[in-house]
Enzyme design. Sequence first.
Site, mmCIF file in Angstrom:
data_model
loop_
_atom_site.group_PDB
_atom_site.id
_atom_site.type_symbol
_atom_site.label_atom_id
_atom_site.label_comp_id
_atom_site.label_asym_id
_atom_site.label_seq_id
_atom_site.Cartn_x
_atom_site.Cartn_y
_atom_site.Cartn_z
ATOM 1 N N ALA A 185 0.855 -1.190 0.000
ATOM 2 C CA ALA A 185 0.000 0.000 0.000
ATOM 3 C C ALA A 185 0.887 1.235 0.000
ATOM 4 C CB ALA A 185 -0.906 0.009 1.222
ATOM 5 N N LYS A 186 0.488 2.234 -0.776
ATOM 6 C CA LYS A 186 1.205 3.513 -0.717
ATOM 7 C C LYS A 186 0.547 4.329 0.392
ATOM 8 C CE LYS A 186 3.190 7.097 -3.707
ATOM 9 N NZ LYS A 186 4.598 6.724 -3.489
ATOM 10 N N ALA A 187 0.878 3.942 1.610
ATOM 11 C CA ALA A 187 0.269 4.514 2.804
ATOM 12 C C ALA A 187 1.229 5.499 3.460
ATOM 13 C CB ALA A 187 -0.101 3.406 3.786
ATOM 14 N N TYR A 194 6.106 5.825 5.232
ATOM 15 C CA TYR A 194 7.181 6.722 4.814
ATOM 16 C C TYR A 194 7.907 7.367 5.993
ATOM 17 C CZ TYR A 194 5.994 6.169 -0.057
ATOM 18 O OH TYR A 194 5.808 5.626 -1.306
#
Length: 296
Positions: free
Chosen positions: A158-160, A164
Amino acid sequence: MTIVPFDDRDGWIWLDGQFVPWREAKVHVLTHGLHYASAVFEGERMYGGEIYELTAHTERLFKSAEILDFEIPFTVAEIDQACKDTCAKNGLSDAYVRPIAWRGTEMIGVSAQNTKIHVAIAVWEWPSYFKPEEKAKGIRMCWAKYKRPSPETEPVHAKATGLYMICTISKHAAEKDGFTDAMMLDWRGYIAESTGSNVFFVRDGVIHTPTPDCFLDGITRQSVIRLARSKGFEVVERHIRPEELANFSECFVTGTAAEVTPVSQIGEYSFRPGNISLSLMDDYAKMVRRELVAAA
């Protein structure tokens, strides 16, 4: 260097289906997405009036939301159109595009099943992620302190936003030590990715890249693999040990922001931007600007 804060700019932001003046696009301090990182986002680029791989990015946004257990209250087609409309509303034909979806303020505990889902899209002018002079000679990277976690410990595909956190820590540490970025290993000790881009290596004319089993299989990464294969290069996806870097002659990273950027150093290992890295950098730049037919 003069910094223009992102909350104090002219323009318009698409928020929950309507345009809001840039400075008025706000959320409450008790937003669940702020406290618990229940948010997903995308990074896209518009070149000459067209957003590269727009639908692929939007579909990934929806998949990321599904993985985080919430549903975006729009269709893929509606978000695609909103991205285009936001660029037009701000008078931009070359821009960075940032869609983001997050849980709202209705609940502020770990459980947040009844929160409203919000979506915003902001666009702005953004030149090369790395300085042109750095790209020409290759960026310098150190090793990151933190590793990419196992798929058993977090939703790695997931680009959650929360994923990051260790990237920001690692990039800050790298910059403080005079490097441009940091290379991250995965929990097993294999090469993973930089703080914001996928990585490729070259040995004897063959391109090697880590298997994306615990990090995002980037859309730019996929594009560059297709482009490289269309040019006749062999591309091998596999697990790569850090000590193998001594045997590679070239290295480059890829990403929506990074595009294709040569690397001259990772820790104790050195590389020289060569024909493969530089040709892919040039051809990718032409492809996204429709000066080169996209690889099938």
